[in-house]
Design a protein around this motif. Sequence first.
Motif, PDB file in Angstrom:
ATOM      1  N   GLY A  80     -28.288 -26.178  26.758  1.00 34.74           N
ATOM      2  CA  GLY A  80     -27.232 -25.962  27.732  1.00 34.74           C
ATOM      3  C   GLY A  80     -25.834 -26.099  27.157  1.00 34.74           C
ATOM      4  N   VAL A  81     -25.668 -25.674  25.922  1.00 32.17           N
ATOM      5  CA  VAL A  81     -24.369 -25.719  25.252  1.00 32.17           C
ATOM      6  C   VAL A  81     -24.046 -24.331  24.724  1.00 32.17           C
ATOM      7  CG1 VAL A  81     -24.561 -28.156  24.634  1.00 32.17           C
ATOM      8  CG2 VAL A  81     -25.393 -26.428  23.052  1.00 32.17           C
ATOM      9  N   SER A  82     -22.847 -24.161  24.179  1.00 33.56           N
ATOM     10  CA  SER A  82     -22.466 -22.841  23.671  1.00 33.56           C
ATOM     11  C   SER A  82     -23.168 -22.550  22.343  1.00 33.56           C
ATOM     12  CB  SER A  82     -20.948 -22.758  23.476  1.00 33.56           C
ATOM     13  OG  SER A  82     -20.548 -23.499  22.345  1.00 33.56           O
ATOM     14  N   SER A  83     -23.467 -21.284  22.121  1.00 26.77           N
ATOM     15  CA  SER A  83     -24.100 -20.911  20.849  1.00 26.77           C
ATOM     16  C   SER A  83     -23.114 -21.093  19.697  1.00 26.77           C
ATOM     17  CB  SER A  83     -24.625 -19.479  20.899  1.00 26.77           C
ATOM     18  OG  SER A  83     -23.598 -18.577  21.205  1.00 26.77           O
ATOM     19  N   ARG A  84     -21.819 -20.992  19.980  1.00 22.21           N
ATOM     20  CA  ARG A  84     -20.804 -21.218  18.949  1.00 22.21           C
ATOM     21  C   ARG A  84     -20.831 -22.672  18.484  1.00 22.21           C
ATOM     22  NH1 ARG A  84     -15.133 -18.507  18.374  1.00 22.21           N
ATOM     23  NH2 ARG A  84     -16.498 -16.781  18.853  1.00 22.21           N
ATOM     24  N   GLY A  85     -20.979 -23.601  19.439  1.00 19.52           N
ATOM     25  CA  GLY A  85     -21.075 -25.021  19.089  1.00 19.52           C
ATOM     26  C   GLY A  85     -22.319 -25.312  18.271  1.00 19.52           C
ATOM     27  N   VAL A  86     -23.428 -24.688  18.654  1.00 18.47           N
ATOM     28  CA  VAL A  86     -24.674 -24.869  17.905  1.00 18.47           C
ATOM     29  C   VAL A  86     -24.514 -24.305  16.494  1.00 18.47           C
ATOM     30  CG1 VAL A  86     -27.106 -24.195  17.740  1.00 18.47           C
ATOM     31  CG2 VAL A  86     -26.164 -24.960  19.924  1.00 18.47           C
ATOM     32  N   ALA A  87     -23.880 -23.147  16.381  1.00 13.47           N
ATOM     33  CA  ALA A  87     -23.699 -22.530  15.059  1.00 13.47           C
ATOM     34  C   ALA A  87     -22.882 -23.446  14.144  1.00 13.47           C
ATOM     35  CB  ALA A  87     -23.016 -21.174  15.199  1.00 13.47           C
ATOM     36  N   GLY A  88     -21.860 -24.113  14.691  1.00 13.39           N
ATOM     37  CA  GLY A  88     -21.073 -25.048  13.891  1.00 13.39           C
ATOM     38  C   GLY A  88     -21.901 -26.230  13.422  1.00 13.39           C
ATOM     39  N   SER A  89     -22.709 -26.765  14.330  1.00 10.53           N
ATOM     40  CA  SER A  89     -23.582 -27.886  13.959  1.00 10.53           C
ATOM     41  C   SER A  89     -24.611 -27.443  12.927  1.00 10.53           C
ATOM     42  CB  SER A  89     -24.292 -28.429  15.198  1.00 10.53           C
ATOM     43  OG  SER A  89     -23.377 -29.019  16.083  1.00 10.53           O
ATOM     44  N   MET A  90     -25.098 -26.222  13.073  1.00 12.59           N
ATOM     45  CA  MET A  90     -26.108 -25.719  12.131  1.00 12.59           C
ATOM     46  C   MET A  90     -25.532 -25.613  10.714  1.00 12.59           C
ATOM     47  SD  MET A  90     -28.856 -25.560  13.766  1.00 12.59           S
ATOM     48  CE  MET A  90     -30.094 -24.474  13.131  1.00 12.59           C
ATOM     49  N   ARG A  91     -24.272 -25.218  10.600  1.00 14.75           N
ATOM     50  CA  ARG A  91     -23.666 -25.138   9.258  1.00 14.75           C
ATOM     51  C   ARG A  91     -23.712 -26.500   8.568  1.00 14.75           C
ATOM     52  NH1 ARG A  91     -20.375 -21.508  11.837  1.00 14.75           N
ATOM     53  NH2 ARG A  91     -18.826 -23.075  12.451  1.00 14.75           N
ATOM     54  N   LYS A  92     -23.398 -27.564   9.310  1.00 12.59           N
ATOM     55  CA  LYS A  92     -23.440 -28.916   8.730  1.00 12.59           C
ATOM     56  C   LYS A  92     -24.876 -29.316   8.413  1.00 12.59           C
ATOM     57  CE  LYS A  92     -22.025 -33.723   9.295  1.00 12.59           C
ATOM     58  NZ  LYS A  92     -22.613 -34.042   8.060  1.00 12.59           N
ATOM     59  N   LEU A  93     -25.807 -29.011   9.313  1.00 13.63           N
ATOM     60  CA  LEU A  93     -27.210 -29.361   9.069  1.00 13.63           C
ATOM     61  C   LEU A  93     -27.759 -28.627   7.852  1.00 13.63           C
ATOM     62  CD1 LEU A  93     -28.477 -29.420  12.760  1.00 13.63           C
ATOM     63  CD2 LEU A  93     -28.112 -31.394  11.265  1.00 13.63           C
ATOM     64  N   VAL A  94     -27.329 -27.373   7.659  1.00 15.76           N
ATOM     65  CA  VAL A  94     -27.752 -26.619   6.473  1.00 15.76           C
ATOM     66  C   VAL A  94     -27.149 -27.247   5.220  1.00 15.76           C
ATOM     67  CG1 VAL A  94     -27.520 -24.410   5.265  1.00 15.76           C
ATOM     68  CG2 VAL A  94     -28.190 -24.438   7.671  1.00 15.76           C
ATOM     69  N   SER A  95     -25.846 -27.550   5.258  1.00 15.69           N
ATOM     70  CA  SER A  95     -25.203 -28.107   4.061  1.00 15.69           C
ATOM     71  C   SER A  95     -25.742 -29.497   3.715  1.00 15.69           C
ATOM     72  CB  SER A  95     -23.682 -28.149   4.221  1.00 15.69           C
ATOM     73  OG  SER A  95     -23.296 -29.110   5.163  1.00 15.69           O
ATOM     74  N   ASP A  96     -26.206 -30.237   4.727  1.00 16.18           N
ATOM     75  CA  ASP A  96     -26.780 -31.567   4.485  1.00 16.18           C
ATOM     76  C   ASP A  96     -28.270 -31.516   4.136  1.00 16.18           C
ATOM     77  OD1 ASP A  96     -24.293 -32.635   4.972  1.00 16.18           O
ATOM     78  OD2 ASP A  96     -24.766 -33.366   6.982  1.00 16.18           O
ATOM     79  N   GLY A  97     -28.867 -30.320   4.171  1.00 16.77           N
ATOM     80  CA  GLY A  97     -30.248 -30.155   3.735  1.00 16.77           C
ATOM     81  C   GLY A  97     -31.317 -30.421   4.785  1.00 16.77           C
ATOM     82  N   PHE A  98     -30.942 -30.507   6.066  1.00 17.22           N
ATOM     83  CA  PHE A  98     -31.926 -30.750   7.125  1.00 17.22           C
ATOM     84  C   PHE A  98     -32.501 -29.461   7.690  1.00 17.22           C
ATOM     85  CE2 PHE A  98     -29.255 -34.554   7.164  1.00 17.22           C
ATOM     86  CZ  PHE A  98     -30.229 -35.520   7.027  1.00 17.22           C
ATOM     87  N   VAL A  99     -31.737 -28.390   7.572  1.00 22.30           N
ATOM     88  CA  VAL A  99     -32.132 -27.091   8.111  1.00 22.30           C
ATOM     89  C   VAL A  99     -31.886 -26.050   7.032  1.00 22.30           C
ATOM     90  CG1 VAL A  99     -31.566 -25.362   9.874  1.00 22.30           C
ATOM     91  CG2 VAL A  99     -31.594 -27.775  10.484  1.00 22.30           C
ATOM     92  N   GLU A 100     -32.714 -25.011   7.023  1.00 19.38           N
ATOM     93  CA  GLU A 100     -32.553 -23.921   6.072  1.00 19.38           C
ATOM     94  C   GLU A 100     -32.324 -22.628   6.831  1.00 19.38           C
ATOM     95  OE1 GLU A 100     -35.114 -21.655   2.560  1.00 19.38           O
ATOM     96  OE2 GLU A 100     -36.039 -23.249   3.729  1.00 19.38           O
TER      97      GLU A 100
END
Length: 125
Positions: A80-100
Motif C-alpha cells: 500500500g505504498v508508492s512504487s517509486r518509494g519501493v524502487a528507492g528502497s530496492m536500490r539500497k537493498l540491491v547495493s547492500d546485497g539483500f536483493v538482486e
Amino acid sequence: MSKKQAFIDYVEELIVATNENRYPVVMSEDARIYWEALKAKEETEKPLFTEGGKAIIKWMQDNNKDIPLVKSREIAEYLGVSSRGVAGSMRKLVSDGFVEKVSQDPIIYTLTEKGKNINLLNLFN
C-alpha cells in the motif's frame, strides 16, 4: 575508520605538511569554524534497513516460495505504498546485497541468500 575520519586525517596531514614547508595554510574564520565543527561532529550509526526496506524484505521472505521473482509495482500494491518509494528502497537493498536485480526490462528482483537468511525479528524490536 570511517570515510569521514579518513578525510579529516588526510586534510590534517596536508595542513601539517604545508606548514612544515613554510607555506602556512591560511584559513578564513568561517572555514576554521566549519573545519572544527566537522571534526567535532559525532557520527551516528545508520540503521541497516529503513522501515520500508524492512517491510520489503519481510514481504519478499514471506512470499519467496510462491513469488520468487517480483516487480517493485507488485510489492508496492501489497504494502500500500508508492512504487517509486519501493524502487528507492530496492536500490539500497540491491547495493547492500539483500536483493538482486535479475532483469532490466521489466525490472525484476529476487532475494539473495543474504536476503533470505537475514533475521528481521530483532530489527523490529
